[in-house]
Design an enzyme around this catalytic site. Structure first.
Site, short mmCIF file in Angstrom:
data_model
loop_
_atom_site.label_atom_id
_atom_site.label_comp_id
_atom_site.label_asym_id
_atom_site.label_seq_id
_atom_site.Cartn_x
_atom_site.Cartn_y
_atom_site.Cartn_z
N CYS A 7 -7.12 -4.41 -1.15
CA CYS A 7 -5.69 -4.61 -0.86
C CYS A 7 -5.31 -4.07 0.53
O CYS A 7 -6.05 -3.30 1.13
CB CYS A 7 -4.89 -3.90 -1.94
SG CYS A 7 -3.20 -4.46 -2.02
N ASP A 126 -1.56 2.43 -11.39
CA ASP A 126 -1.75 3.06 -10.08
C ASP A 126 -1.38 4.55 -10.16
O ASP A 126 -0.51 4.93 -10.94
CB ASP A 126 -0.88 2.34 -9.04
CG ASP A 126 -1.38 2.52 -7.63
OD1 ASP A 126 -2.08 3.50 -7.36
OD2 ASP A 126 -1.06 1.66 -6.79
O1 LIG Z 1 -0.61 -0.10 0.11
C1 LIG Z 1 0.59 -0.03 0.42
O2 LIG Z 1 0.96 0.29 1.58
C2 LIG Z 1 1.65 -0.35 -0.60
C3 LIG Z 1 2.99 -0.10 -0.28
C4 LIG Z 1 4.00 -0.39 -1.19
C5 LIG Z 1 3.66 -0.93 -2.41
C6 LIG Z 1 2.33 -1.18 -2.75
C7 LIG Z 1 1.31 -0.89 -1.85
N1 LIG Z 1 -0.03 -1.06 -2.19
C8 LIG Z 1 -0.41 -1.53 -3.48
C9 LIG Z 1 -1.82 -1.60 -3.88
O3 LIG Z 1 -2.17 -2.48 -4.68
C10 LIG Z 1 -2.82 -0.56 -3.45
O4 LIG Z 1 -4.04 -1.18 -3.26
C11 LIG Z 1 -2.91 0.47 -4.56
O5 LIG Z 1 -1.72 1.20 -4.56
C12 LIG Z 1 -4.09 1.43 -4.40
O6 LIG Z 1 -3.99 2.14 -3.19
P1 LIG Z 1 -5.01 3.32 -2.84
O7 LIG Z 1 -4.67 4.50 -3.69
O8 LIG Z 1 -4.78 3.59 -1.39
O9 LIG Z 1 -6.40 2.79 -3.09
#
Ligand SMILES: O=C(O)c1ccccc1NCC(=O)[C@H](O)[C@H](O)COP(=O)(O)O
Length: 205
Positions: A7, A126
């Site tokens: 993502c 999440d």
């Molecule tokens: O990633 C972002 O900046 C974000 C901002 C606002 C809403 C959602 C967002 N990301 C969503 C996702 O699906 C991410 O991949 C997920 O939260 C996992 O993130 P991480 O902990 O950094 O792997």
């Protein structure tokens, strides 16, 4: 086999590499709350470069419905993902398959939300808190992952090549989602981390 969604893609080359290495889905983020936000032109370029059978997911967080409609029309993603406090009715209004993110920061209490979106194609659990943006790098207690829901569950939050094997064995998700764990900077994917992550998921039994 555990599916993989990478993502927060902002660059064509990162998305193409991820798909060549075995990612099943690529996420592009439209909400202004994100440091990984892309505009419609960038998203179209990323989606157009992907090979067949790799899904595209467009992310929003409590955004205006008109933005979602513009992205539906101009980008034509396979799935929408709603990451905020959107209601089921709100998510359904677009007539498009969608994922609903559930903020697990509050622990087991958050699981009550899992039954609020029967129309969702999948639920993404999440690690961040309620009202917080995703891409936080925060994980949650993976043993809380329900095992008997009919909807596919996607595990997200703080996953890395180092911990994803343990996460998959504990949570047994349909898919994993990663963003910051494969980055060198928000929106800029690190090739070595991305490759190691995909290999670690594929190797997790
Ligand atoms: O990633 C972002 O900046 C974000 C901002 C606002 C809403 C959602 C967002 N990301 C969503 C996702 O699906 C991410 O991949 C997920 O939260 C996992 O993130 P991480 O902990 O950094 O792997």
């Amino acid at each position: 086999m555990t599916r993989i969604k990478c993502c927060g893609m902002t660059r064509v080359e990162d998305a193409v590499l991820a798909s060549q290495w075995g990612a099943d889905a690529i996420g592009v983020i439209f909400t202004a709350r994100s440091k990984r936000r892309v505009d419609i032109a960038q998203a179209r370029a990323i989606c157009a470069a992907l090979p067949p059978f790799v899904s595209t997911v467009a992310l929003f967080m409590d955004d205006d419905a008109q933005l979602v409609r513009d992205v539906q029309r101009e980008v034509q993603p396979d799935l929408l993902q709603f990451h905020g406090q959107e209601s089921e009715d709100w998510c359904r209004q677009f007539g498009h398959r969608y994922l609903k993110a559930i903020a697990m920061g509050e622990g087991a209490k958050a699981l009550e939300q899992l039954h609020a979106y029967p129309s969702a194609a999948g639920l993404l659990l999440d690690g961040h808190g309620l009202g917080e943006a995703g891409g936080s790098g925060k994980s949650f207690d993976w043993s809380l992952m329900p095992q008997h829901l009919t909807q596919p569950l996607i595990l997200a939050g703080g996953l890395t090549a180092e911990n994803v094997g343990h996460a998959v064995r504990t949570a047994r998700p349909w898919a994993v989602d990663v963003s910051s764990g494969i980055e060198s900077f928000p929106g800029i994917k690190d090739r070595a981390k991305m490759h190691a992550f995909i290999e670690a998921v594929r190797g997790a039994l």
